[in-house]
Design a protein around this motif. Structure first.
Motif, PDB file in Angstrom:
ATOM      1  N   VAL A  38     -19.090 -14.252   3.267  1.00 16.22           N
ATOM      2  CA  VAL A  38     -18.544 -12.945   2.903  1.00 16.22           C
ATOM      3  C   VAL A  38     -17.142 -12.849   3.492  1.00 16.22           C
ATOM      4  CG1 VAL A  38     -18.814 -10.445   3.114  1.00 16.22           C
ATOM      5  CG2 VAL A  38     -20.835 -11.894   2.837  1.00 16.22           C
ATOM      6  N   VAL A  39     -16.179 -12.528   2.638  1.00 11.68           N
ATOM      7  CA  VAL A  39     -14.789 -12.330   3.075  1.00 11.68           C
ATOM      8  C   VAL A  39     -14.448 -10.851   2.898  1.00 11.68           C
ATOM      9  CG1 VAL A  39     -14.047 -14.693   2.567  1.00 11.68           C
ATOM     10  CG2 VAL A  39     -13.871 -12.959   0.789  1.00 11.68           C
ATOM     11  N   PRO A  40     -13.528 -10.330   3.698  1.00 13.66           N
ATOM     12  CA  PRO A  40     -13.199  -8.907   3.592  1.00 13.66           C
ATOM     13  C   PRO A  40     -12.770  -8.480   2.192  1.00 13.66           C
ATOM     14  CG  PRO A  40     -12.235  -9.842   5.576  1.00 13.66           C
ATOM     15  CD  PRO A  40     -12.794 -10.980   4.789  1.00 13.66           C
ATOM     16  N   ASP A  41     -11.953  -9.314   1.537  1.00 13.88           N
ATOM     17  CA  ASP A  41     -11.388  -8.961   0.234  1.00 13.88           C
ATOM     18  C   ASP A  41     -11.188 -10.244  -0.571  1.00 13.88           C
ATOM     19  OD1 ASP A  41      -9.896  -8.089  -1.936  1.00 13.88           O
ATOM     20  OD2 ASP A  41      -8.335  -7.128  -0.748  1.00 13.88           O
ATOM     21  N   ALA A  42     -11.925 -10.419  -1.647  1.00 20.76           N
ATOM     22  CA  ALA A  42     -11.848 -11.653  -2.435  1.00 20.76           C
ATOM     23  C   ALA A  42     -10.477 -11.840  -3.091  1.00 20.76           C
ATOM     24  CB  ALA A  42     -12.945 -11.695  -3.486  1.00 20.76           C
ATOM     25  N   ILE A  43      -9.850 -10.757  -3.486  1.00 20.47           N
ATOM     26  CA  ILE A  43      -8.519 -10.888  -4.095  1.00 20.47           C
ATOM     27  C   ILE A  43      -7.527 -11.406  -3.055  1.00 20.47           C
ATOM     28  CG2 ILE A  43      -6.584  -9.624  -5.134  1.00 20.47           C
ATOM     29  CD1 ILE A  43      -8.724  -7.838  -6.502  1.00 20.47           C
ATOM     30  N   TYR A  44      -7.618 -10.888  -1.849  1.00 21.56           N
ATOM     31  CA  TYR A  44      -6.747 -11.375  -0.774  1.00 21.56           C
ATOM     32  C   TYR A  44      -7.033 -12.848  -0.499  1.00 21.56           C
ATOM     33  CZ  TYR A  44      -4.252 -11.735   3.611  1.00 21.56           C
ATOM     34  OH  TYR A  44      -3.385 -12.127   4.608  1.00 21.56           O
ATOM     35  N   GLU A  45      -8.300 -13.238  -0.559  1.00 23.95           N
ATOM     36  CA  GLU A  45      -8.687 -14.637  -0.378  1.00 23.95           C
ATOM     37  C   GLU A  45      -8.007 -15.513  -1.421  1.00 23.95           C
ATOM     38  OE1 GLU A  45     -10.797 -17.964   1.196  1.00 23.95           O
ATOM     39  OE2 GLU A  45     -10.498 -15.971   2.023  1.00 23.95           O
ATOM     40  N   ILE A  46      -8.022 -15.076  -2.668  1.00 24.65           N
ATOM     41  CA  ILE A  46      -7.392 -15.837  -3.754  1.00 24.65           C
ATOM     42  C   ILE A  46      -5.888 -15.940  -3.539  1.00 24.65           C
ATOM     43  CG2 ILE A  46      -6.856 -15.794  -6.233  1.00 24.65           C
ATOM     44  CD1 ILE A  46      -9.689 -14.490  -6.582  1.00 24.65           C
ATOM     45  N   VAL A  47      -5.262 -14.823  -3.217  1.00 23.90           N
ATOM     46  CA  VAL A  47      -3.810 -14.808  -3.000  1.00 23.90           C
ATOM     47  C   VAL A  47      -3.445 -15.721  -1.828  1.00 23.90           C
ATOM     48  CG1 VAL A  47      -1.867 -13.352  -2.322  1.00 23.90           C
ATOM     49  CG2 VAL A  47      -3.485 -12.543  -4.049  1.00 23.90           C
ATOM     50  N   THR A  48      -4.251 -15.682  -0.775  1.00 28.77           N
ATOM     51  CA  THR A  48      -3.997 -16.538   0.391  1.00 28.77           C
ATOM     52  C   THR A  48      -4.078 -18.004   0.000  1.00 28.77           C
ATOM     53  OG1 THR A  48      -4.865 -14.864   1.901  1.00 28.77           O
ATOM     54  CG2 THR A  48      -4.803 -17.128   2.713  1.00 28.77           C
ATOM     55  N   ARG A  49      -5.094 -18.360  -0.755  1.00 28.45           N
ATOM     56  CA  ARG A  49      -5.231 -19.757  -1.192  1.00 28.45           C
ATOM     57  C   ARG A  49      -4.035 -20.176  -2.058  1.00 28.45           C
ATOM     58  NH1 ARG A  49      -8.132 -21.407   2.647  1.00 28.45           N
ATOM     59  NH2 ARG A  49     -10.381 -21.141   2.484  1.00 28.45           N
ATOM     60  N   GLN A  50      -3.611 -19.307  -2.945  1.00 24.88           N
ATOM     61  CA  GLN A  50      -2.452 -19.633  -3.776  1.00 24.88           C
ATOM     62  C   GLN A  50      -1.212 -19.826  -2.905  1.00 24.88           C
ATOM     63  OE1 GLN A  50      -3.004 -16.243  -6.515  1.00 24.88           O
ATOM     64  NE2 GLN A  50      -2.857 -17.769  -8.149  1.00 24.88           N
ATOM     65  N   HIS A  51      -1.050 -18.994  -1.910  1.00 23.96           N
ATOM     66  CA  HIS A  51       0.084 -19.116  -0.987  1.00 23.96           C
ATOM     67  C   HIS A  51       0.035 -20.453  -0.242  1.00 23.96           C
ATOM     68  CE1 HIS A  51       3.315 -17.792   1.639  1.00 23.96           C
ATOM     69  NE2 HIS A  51       2.573 -18.135   2.671  1.00 23.96           N
ATOM     70  N   GLU A  52      -1.171 -20.951   0.009  1.00 25.78           N
ATOM     71  CA  GLU A  52      -1.354 -22.235   0.682  1.00 25.78           C
ATOM     72  C   GLU A  52      -1.192 -23.421  -0.265  1.00 25.78           C
ATOM     73  OE1 GLU A  52      -5.305 -21.678   2.222  1.00 25.78           O
ATOM     74  OE2 GLU A  52      -4.597 -20.566   3.973  1.00 25.78           O
ATOM     75  N   GLY A  53      -0.914 -23.143  -1.542  1.00 25.88           N
ATOM     76  CA  GLY A  53      -0.683 -24.221  -2.505  1.00 25.88           C
ATOM     77  C   GLY A  53      -1.899 -24.602  -3.342  1.00 25.88           C
ATOM     78  N   TRP A  54      -2.974 -23.837  -3.257  1.00 28.01           N
ATOM     79  CA  TRP A  54      -4.162 -24.132  -4.048  1.00 28.01           C
ATOM     80  C   TRP A  54      -3.908 -23.765  -5.514  1.00 28.01           C
ATOM     81  CZ3 TRP A  54      -9.660 -24.243  -2.100  1.00 28.01           C
ATOM     82  CH2 TRP A  54      -9.722 -24.613  -0.749  1.00 28.01           C
ATOM     83  N   GLY A  55      -4.536 -24.520  -6.404  1.00 26.86           N
ATOM     84  CA  GLY A  55      -4.514 -24.168  -7.813  1.00 26.86           C
ATOM     85  C   GLY A  55      -5.419 -22.982  -8.048  1.00 26.86           C
ATOM     86  N   TYR A  56      -5.206 -22.294  -9.155  1.00 30.09           N
ATOM     87  CA  TYR A  56      -5.963 -21.090  -9.470  1.00 30.09           C
ATOM     88  C   TYR A  56      -6.535 -21.212 -10.868  1.00 30.09           C
ATOM     89  CZ  TYR A  56      -6.793 -16.284 -11.023  1.00 30.09           C
ATOM     90  OH  TYR A  56      -7.367 -15.142 -11.547  1.00 30.09           O
ATOM     91  N   ILE A  57      -7.836 -20.926 -10.996  1.00 30.19           N
ATOM     92  CA  ILE A  57      -8.471 -20.911 -12.309  1.00 30.19           C
ATOM     93  C   ILE A  57      -9.292 -19.644 -12.435  1.00 30.19           C
ATOM     94  CG2 ILE A  57     -10.146 -22.010 -13.842  1.00 30.19           C
ATOM     95  CD1 ILE A  57      -9.370 -24.686 -12.597  1.00 30.19           C
ATOM     96  N   LYS A  58      -8.984 -18.854 -13.460  1.00 27.94           N
ATOM     97  CA  LYS A  58      -9.767 -17.670 -13.794  1.00 27.94           C
ATOM     98  C   LYS A  58     -10.922 -18.149 -14.660  1.00 27.94           C
ATOM     99  CE  LYS A  58     -10.932 -13.382 -14.407  1.00 27.94           C
ATOM    100  NZ  LYS A  58     -11.687 -12.726 -13.375  1.00 27.94           N
ATOM    101  N   VAL A  59     -12.145 -17.863 -14.231  1.00 23.04           N
ATOM    102  CA  VAL A  59     -13.322 -18.300 -14.981  1.00 23.04           C
ATOM    103  C   VAL A  59     -13.659 -17.211 -15.988  1.00 23.04           C
ATOM    104  CG1 VAL A  59     -15.730 -19.014 -14.862  1.00 23.04           C
ATOM    105  CG2 VAL A  59     -14.167 -19.548 -12.975  1.00 23.04           C
ATOM    106  N   ALA A  60     -13.536 -17.561 -17.267  1.00 21.00           N
ATOM    107  CA  ALA A  60     -13.826 -16.623 -18.352  1.00 21.00           C
ATOM    108  C   ALA A  60     -14.124 -17.408 -19.611  1.00 21.00           C
ATOM    109  CB  ALA A  60     -12.650 -15.682 -18.577  1.00 21.00           C
ATOM    110  N   GLN A  61     -14.943 -16.821 -20.456  1.00 22.81           N
ATOM    111  CA  GLN A  61     -15.272 -17.448 -21.738  1.00 22.81           C
ATOM    112  C   GLN A  61     -14.408 -16.863 -22.820  1.00 22.81           C
ATOM    113  OE1 GLN A  61     -17.704 -19.748 -22.743  1.00 22.81           O
ATOM    114  NE2 GLN A  61     -18.223 -20.224 -20.647  1.00 22.81           N
TER     115      GLN A  61
END
Length: 137
Positions: free
Chosen positions: A114-137
């Motif tokens: 459990v993380v405080p805020d999943a959106i912040y988690e995503i933004v942090t990962r992107q800032h660290e150079g991680w790729g981003y994939i939105k999962v949607a059909q």
């Protein structure tokens, strides 16, 4: 001639530097309760692991996406628990969403973080150079 040799030397250095393994790090953004999206993200993770066993993979869930890792969703539990236990992927759930949906952490699969805020988690990962994939059909 010296300029051509220097240019070739620099080019070869760039090719060598580029050919070194670049870290493969991806964060998946999951907000859907559609089981087809759960199947998709698990398929993507498994495909990446086959090609890049060293990959760092994370699924960040909020909104209806957290249902993927609830114990009551037994259809995906075994696959998710294997990925977590084998340290092939992490699954992170938004504390704000848990609170809003009145879901206790004990209702989540073992190993889910459990993380405080999943959106912040995503933004942090992107800032660290991680790729981003939105999962949607």
């Amino acid at each position: 001639m010296k300029k051509i040799m220097l240019l070739l030397f620099l080019l070869a250095g760039n090719v060598f530097a580029y050919s070194q393994k670049v870290p493969y790090r991806v964060v998946f953004d999951l907000t859907s309760k559609d089981p087809a999206n759960y199947t998709t993200v698990l398929r993507q993770i498994k495909g990446i692991i086959q090609e890049r066993p060293d990959a760092q993979l994370e699924v960040a869930m909020y909104s209806d996406g957290i249902e993927m890792v609830c114990k009551e969703n037994a259809a995906f539990a075994k696959e998710i628990e294997e990925l977590i236990n084998e340290k092939k992927a992490t699954f992170k759930v938004c504390a704000f969403t848990l609170k809003r949906k009145n879901i206790d952490q004990s209702e989540l699969l073992p190993g889910v973080t459990v993380v405080p805020d999943a959106i912040y988690e995503i933004v942090t990962r992107q800032h660290e150079g991680w790729g981003y994939i939105k999962v949607a059909q």
